[in-house]
Structures are given as C-alpha cells and as structure tokens.
Scaffold this motif. Structure first.
Motif, short mmCIF file in Angstrom:
data_model
loop_
_atom_site.label_atom_id
_atom_site.label_comp_id
_atom_site.label_asym_id
_atom_site.label_seq_id
_atom_site.Cartn_x
_atom_site.Cartn_y
_atom_site.Cartn_z
N PRO A 14 -6.42 -7.56 -1.35
CA PRO A 14 -6.11 -7.76 -3.17
C PRO A 14 -4.90 -7.16 -3.30
O PRO A 14 -4.17 -6.23 -2.97
CB PRO A 14 -7.26 -7.09 -3.49
N TRP A 15 -4.18 -7.77 -4.49
CA TRP A 15 -3.10 -7.17 -4.96
C TRP A 15 -2.85 -6.00 -5.49
O TRP A 15 -1.87 -5.20 -5.26
CB TRP A 15 -2.44 -8.07 -6.06
N TYR A 16 -4.12 -5.44 -5.82
CA TYR A 16 -4.10 -4.15 -6.53
C TYR A 16 -4.16 -2.97 -5.70
O TYR A 16 -3.99 -1.74 -6.02
CB TYR A 16 -5.25 -3.79 -7.55
N ARG A 17 -4.47 -3.26 -4.13
CA ARG A 17 -4.65 -2.02 -3.21
C ARG A 17 -4.20 -2.47 -1.92
O ARG A 17 -4.81 -3.37 -1.10
CB ARG A 17 -6.05 -1.54 -3.33
N PRO A 18 -3.19 -1.93 -1.43
CA PRO A 18 -2.72 -2.44 0.04
C PRO A 18 -3.36 -2.00 1.14
O PRO A 18 -3.30 -2.51 2.14
CB PRO A 18 -1.16 -1.69 -0.05
N SER A 19 -4.58 -0.93 1.02
CA SER A 19 -5.29 -0.58 2.27
C SER A 19 -6.57 0.09 1.33
O SER A 19 -6.68 0.17 -0.03
CB SER A 19 -4.48 0.57 2.77
N SER A 20 -7.53 0.35 2.30
CA SER A 20 -9.04 0.81 1.70
C SER A 20 -8.69 2.03 1.04
O SER A 20 -9.48 2.34 0.14
CB SER A 20 -10.08 0.73 2.97
N SER A 35 -0.93 -7.61 4.64
CA SER A 35 -1.98 -6.74 4.54
C SER A 35 -3.35 -7.43 4.87
O SER A 35 -3.59 -8.54 5.07
CB SER A 35 -1.93 -6.22 3.08
N ALA A 36 -4.19 -6.50 5.49
CA ALA A 36 -5.54 -6.99 5.64
C ALA A 36 -6.37 -6.80 4.58
O ALA A 36 -6.47 -5.93 3.82
CB ALA A 36 -6.06 -6.11 6.87
N PRO A 37 -7.56 -7.40 4.58
CA PRO A 37 -8.76 -7.41 3.38
C PRO A 37 -9.23 -5.88 3.59
O PRO A 37 -8.96 -5.04 4.34
CB PRO A 37 -10.08 -8.21 3.86
N ILE A 38 -9.43 -5.48 2.29
CA ILE A 38 -9.75 -3.74 2.39
C ILE A 38 -11.34 -3.76 2.23
O ILE A 38 -12.14 -4.56 1.66
CB ILE A 38 -9.26 -3.14 0.97
N ILE A 39 -11.70 -2.47 2.51
CA ILE A 39 -13.33 -2.08 2.38
C ILE A 39 -13.30 -1.34 1.09
O ILE A 39 -12.63 -0.24 0.70
CB ILE A 39 -13.71 -1.36 3.43
N GLN A 40 -14.20 -1.71 0.05
CA GLN A 40 -14.43 -0.81 -0.98
C GLN A 40 -15.82 -0.28 -1.11
O GLN A 40 -16.75 -0.86 -0.62
CB GLN A 40 -14.31 -1.74 -2.49
N LYS A 41 -15.97 1.05 -1.56
CA LYS A 41 -16.99 1.82 -1.32
C LYS A 41 -17.76 2.20 -2.50
O LYS A 41 -17.16 2.33 -3.84
CB LYS A 41 -16.60 3.25 -0.82
N TRP A 330 -7.65 -17.38 9.23
CA TRP A 330 -8.33 -16.00 9.46
C TRP A 330 -7.33 -15.09 8.45
O TRP A 330 -5.98 -15.13 8.81
CB TRP A 330 -8.28 -15.84 10.70
N SER A 331 -7.87 -13.87 8.36
CA SER A 331 -7.27 -12.58 7.70
C SER A 331 -6.94 -11.87 9.03
O SER A 331 -7.37 -11.93 10.06
CB SER A 331 -8.06 -11.89 6.74
N GLU A 332 -6.11 -10.79 8.74
CA GLU A 332 -5.99 -9.82 9.74
C GLU A 332 -7.42 -8.90 9.85
O GLU A 332 -8.09 -9.14 8.85
CB GLU A 332 -4.93 -8.72 9.22
N ALA A 333 -7.39 -8.31 10.83
CA ALA A 333 -8.58 -7.55 10.93
C ALA A 333 -8.59 -6.28 10.04
O ALA A 333 -7.66 -5.59 9.87
CB ALA A 333 -8.94 -6.88 12.26
N THR A 334 -9.88 -5.87 9.39
CA THR A 334 -9.75 -4.51 8.74
C THR A 334 -9.66 -3.46 9.81
O THR A 334 -9.73 -3.52 10.83
CB THR A 334 -11.25 -4.54 7.82
N GLU A 335 -9.57 -2.19 9.06
CA GLU A 335 -9.21 -1.13 9.85
C GLU A 335 -10.66 -0.84 10.72
O GLU A 335 -11.85 -1.33 9.94
CB GLU A 335 -9.09 0.34 9.09
N GLY A 336 -10.93 -0.32 11.64
CA GLY A 336 -12.12 -0.03 12.34
C GLY A 336 -13.07 1.15 11.74
O GLY A 336 -12.54 1.83 11.03
#
Length: 614
Positions: A14-20, A35-41, A330-336
């Motif tokens: 998403p535009w508002y956050r380049p990484s998790s 950028s890859a999709p991010i994980i939000q907590k 496909w997107s890039e893979a998220t961080e592991g």
C-alpha cells in the motif's frame, strides 16, 4: 482512470507504508513499484472493522515480534533501520495470544504515472501461504545444525551484552558529586568499555557464522525448496509440495482477499482513490498433512504471495465463480515469518489470567452456617470396579491385594474448589523436587506460585552467619531476627538489582562491595562473590519451601546439579524475580508490573499522501 486492459499490472504494498515496519510514506509513485505486500498487526478481535475504518491504524512491531529479540525490552519499537541490521524473521502470535494479522496490497497499472487499476477489471483476488524448507545432504546435516545453534547462541549473547552496555551507559550518564557516585560512574564507564569490546567480538563471530552458512547455500550444499499447501480429497487434510514462484495455474489452497473500499463520507480515508485489498493471515488451523502433522508449526519459515486475476474481456465476470480464465498477476513475497509456540512467554503475557484461591475463612463460615452438602456441585460417577477407594493406617500407602474398588456404581458429590486446593497443594509440594531433579532452576524466573516475600525459619536464619551481628539473645528472640532477615532479603534484592546485571564482572573490579541493611543490626557487606552466591542459594532454596533435608542438596547439588551449578548472575536473576512484589511501596526498585492488555501497544501515525511519516 486509464484503460488498463492491455497494460501490465503490478501488485505491490500500500502507498502509505513501504514495509511492514513502516518507514516513510511514498513521496513518488515510482518508489512503490517494487515493494511487497505488508503485514499489519492488531491486538483487537475487532481488527477487521478497525482496518476498514482506517487502513493505516495498525500496531507497530516491537522487539518481541521477532524470532531473535532485538533487546531485553520486549516492547521496544523496531525501526526499519534497526530491522535492516538483522535477518531474523518476524514472529506472528496466535489468536489465543490476542494478536491478529492481515496482509494488505495495492494494484497499479505498470505504465507512466503508475495509475490505479479499476477494481471491476479484477475477477479474483487472494493469497497463498508458502514455506521455504532447507534440503541438506546427510553428510552436512550435523555441521549445519551446529552452525545454526551457534548462530542462535551468539545472537542471544549479543543481545544480552548490548543490554548490559545500555545499562552501564545509563549509570554513567547519572553523574553524582559524592565520592560513591563518582566511583560508580568510573566503574560504569570501565564496564561499558569492556562490554563494548565483547560486543564487537560477538558481532565478528556472528558474521563469520552467517558467512559459513551463506557459503554453503551459494555452493549448492544447502538448497531451499519452496513449498505450497495443496488440499486433498479429505476436508482439512493436505500436504506441503514443491511449487513454482509464480505459476500460471494456481493449484495451492487460496485464502480470499477482500476489497478495502473507502468510506464515501470520509474524504481523508486512506483508501480514497486507491485499489486496495486485504486478507486475514491464518496462524493456527486444524488442517493436517497425510502424516497428521499440523499445517503450521513454530519451526518453519513462511511467506505470503498475493495475486489478482485479470478479467478476460471475452467472458463476463461471474460473481459466484472466481476463475474467469484471465491472467494471474503475482505480487512479490512478503518478508518471512515464523509462528509463535502455544506457550510462548511473550504471547501468553498479552492476555494475563487472574486466578484467585478460595478464601478459606469465608468458606469455613459458609460451611458452618449451611446444611450438609451445600456447595458440593460436582457430581462424580464411578462405574462398577472403578471407584478407587482405599483406606490407610497412619498415612501409609495401600498394600497390593487390598480392595481398592467397589463392585457397584458409586456417586459422590464434591465442591469444585476441593479439587483446586488439592492440586495447588501437590503443586507446591512437588515444585522444589521437580526443579531439583530436572535442573530447571531457570523456571523460577517465571515467578509461578513463588511467594513474593521470603519467610524464614530458625534453621535458615541460623545457617546464615552474620558474624554475631544478631546478638547473644538470638535463641530468645528468633521472631525478631526472622523479621530482620525478611528486611535483609528485600534490601539485598534492591542492591543486587541496582548493581546488576553483571555482578561477576563487578566483583572482579578492585574494591567493589555490596552493603546490605546499612546501619541496621544485621548489616552485612559482601566483598566476595562466593559468599554472596552461597547466601543467595540458601534463600532461594527456602523461598521454594524446600525441606531442611532438601535444602542442602538443592544448594550444593546431590545426585542432580544444584543451585551451585549456576553462576552468580543467574542466582541473582532468580533471587530478584522471586523477591519482586506486584505492589511494593517500601521497595519501589522491586515493584513488579503485571502486563496489561495494552502493554507495549504503539500505533502507526497516520500519514498523508506525498508527506513523510513521522
């Protein structure tokens, strides 16, 4: 919107956050192309509504959110810069730990200006969870396991040393004008320098270990296999099988993604004019493989890839059928990431549980003023030959051959709290035995069912020799001396906590000492770490209700390693944990803080488009 039917698409974060972990908001659209999709907590089970109301409102990742914590403070917020210095993966907690996660992505047309794709051009959106499994030859398995264990130990040691350096630097910054303060400042400066050198050596060893692992990987001795979960004909059963990075045909189990649509009444909504999707990340499922192994465990490394399927212009979009035969982007893979264990200490601390023991005086009053059987709410039914009744003489165990069961069915009523009282009694009775036999002394730092205040008997007070400082009337005033001992342990814990965390290094410095209960009848000065370790061992043994017969074995070691096998620093850590009160006005240094549901929760600040995040 441009007509994107013939243009390539890009599925990015998403535009508002380049990484998790955050960083800066996108200032130029070109920066978000890779950028890859991010994980939000989130820490609230109502996270989906919160996400829809404002996509940016999510929790920042702390030190505890990584497999190898960055510091001794689990709630320290980790920045992208700090994250770049370590390759340790994220750790996602379970729903039972009151943590929830979503993956968020954004769809663009990959042309000049990087415009958004109209949502109605997409006929399917989802994501897959994959894992990467190392494939190691049998000849190298032992070497790789050794290197991995060495890397984990070095990382733990480095984290501990860095925390000690920060503590010493804090003491150095607290300047004082008196002689004692100046000596402590000089000591802290020396200790900080010594530990900084140790940190550099540990860092070099860690880099060397990582280099050896990287070399094995680059040479092909370690191969990483990408696997996806493929379901079988049986519901809830599947297998991890090799998969391509971006296959044209999706054979893995797909988890749906949902559109993030802006609230039309909110012009500042973060999804305004954007094509966003989100999906709920599963951390625990009932699915198993063909060998009954769980689909997710706490040992494997997982990642997520999102995808969208382009609507094929020759076919109408079918709302009840996801596959419209279009191309898959496909997107890039998220961080592991890894999954936290069920009994993970940080995870279980997110939701504290309060258990109050029965109030025995109140129960006694109720029993005395109530008819027989009142409160016996548990009905226990024992089938024939299953009642397990036995009689004892002088508390001896029953002998073989004695009738232990009754031929007919037996029904008894008990109050629930009786089971709890018996269980609690057995727990307290066997706790010191369990710790001693299996050498599990580190568990004392968990402070489970340990009395927050030490209570001493005459034998232990006598065994702690204070060079006659108790006076000649010791036997006549044992109660007063026990009270002095209680004050002594409290002050000792305070002094040890202040001088820590590395007491062994402090005692190696010239003229270092610890004075306890200064100015009181039982004042004692420790100039030798062996004497301090001996006293700490005695007090810990007494604190877990060890009997007189067991106390010496627990401290010195009998058939199993005793407390004498622990270092002074380990003994001090256990002693402080056992002495800590949840409310201690008299000794604020020992005031323990129970975690609350909102402990350590820090939210991202909302950023506006083309503005840098704070």
């Amino acid at each position: 919107m441009l007509n994107t039917s013939e243009h390539p698409w890009k599925l990015v974060g998403p535009w508002y956050r380049p990484s998790s972990l955050g960083g800066y908001a996108v200032t130029k659209t070109a920066l978000n192309r890779f950028s890859a999709p991010i994980i939000q907590k989130y820490a609230d089970a109502n996270f989906a509504n919160n996400l829809v109301n404002e996509p940016q409102h999510s929790l920042r990742f702390n030190s505890e959110d990584f497999v190898q914590p960055f510091s001794g403070d689990p709630n320290q917020v980790i920045t992208p810069i700090e994250r770049a210095q370590s390759h340790t993966p994220l750790k996602l907690y379970l729903n039972t730990h009151s943590r929830f996660y979503v993956v968020v992505c954004e769809l663009h047309c990959d042309v000049a200006g990087f415009p958004q794709v109209e949502r109605n051009k997409v006929c399917e959106a989802g994501f897959v969870v994959r894992r990467r499994v190392p494939v190691i030859t049998p000849e190298l398995k032992g070497k790789v396991e050794t290197l991995l264990q060495q890397r984990s130990q070095l990382q733990n040691d480095l984290n501990k040393v860095n925390m000690q350096v920060k503590t010493a630097q804090l003491q150095e910054s607290q300047q004082s004008s008196d002689i004692s303060g100046l000596l402590k400042t000089k000591s802290a400066r020396l200790f900080s320098g010594l530990q900084s050198g140790t940190a550099e050596k540990l860092t070099e060893k860690l880099q060397d270990t990582n280099g050896q692992l990287d070399q094995l990987s680059q040479s092909g001795d370690i191969k990483i296999e990408l696997q996806g979960w493929k379901s079988s004909d049986l519901k809830g059963v599947g297998n991890w099988l090799p998969i391509e990075e971006t296959p044209e045909q999706i054979t893995e189990q797909v988890i749906p993604m949902y559109p993030l649509i802006a609230d039309p009444t909110n012009p500042n909504h973060s999804a305004n004019g954007k094509t966003l999707w989100f999906g709920v990340i599963p951390t625990s499922l009932a699915d198993v493989d063909s060998n009954n192994n769980p689909r997710f465990d706490d040992a494997d490394l997982y990642e997520i890839r999102c995808f969208v399927r382009r609507h094929h212009s020759q076919f109408p979009i079918q709302k009840n059928h996801t596959d419209c035969c279009g191309d898959v982007i496909w997107s890039e893979a998220t961080e592991g990431y890894q999954i936290a264990a069920h009994f993970d200490l940080d995870g279980t601390s997110h939701r504290p549980v309060n258990i109050k023991l029965p109030d025995l005086p109140a129960i006694r009053n109720q029993v005395n003023n109530a008819p027989a059987g009142r409160g016996a709410s548990a009905r226990i039914i024992a089938p024939a030959e299953s009642s397990l009744n036995f009689a004892t003489d002088s508390m001896d165990m029953p002998q073989g051959g004695e009738p232990l069961t009754r031929a007919g069915q037996q029904i008894c009523f008990f109050s629930i709290f009786l089971f709890f009282i018996v269980a609690m009694f057995l727990f307290r009775l066997f706790l010191p035995i369990l710790l001693f036999i299996f050498n599990l002394w580190f568990l004392l730092k968990l402070k489970f069912c340990i009395p927050p205040s030490f209570q001493f008997d005459a034998g232990l007070v006598g065994s702690l020799n204070f060079d006659g400082s108790f006076g000649a009337d010791f036997n006549a005033s044992i109660d007063a001396h026990v009270e002095l001992m209680t004050e002594f342990t409290a002050d000792l814990a305070v002094q040890v906590a202040i001088e820590g965390p590395d007491l062994e290094a402090k005692f190696n410095q010239p003229n270092f000492s610890i004075t306890v209960n200064k100015g009181k009848d039982n004042e004692k000065t420790y100039v030798d770490e062996g004497v301090l370790a001996n006293d700490l061992g005695l007090m810990i043994a007494n604190g877990i209700n060890a009997s007189d017969d067991m106390r010496a074995d627990i401290k010195n070691g009998g058939d199993s390693p005793g407390l004498s096998s622990l270092s002074l620093n380990e003994l001090a850590g256990i002693f402080i944990a056992m002495q800590t009160e949840y409310q201690d006005v008299k000794h604020p240094e020992l005031a323990g803080i129970l975690p609350t549901p909102d402990s350590g929760l820090v939210y991202f600040e909302k950023v506006e488009l083309n503005k840098e995040a704070a």
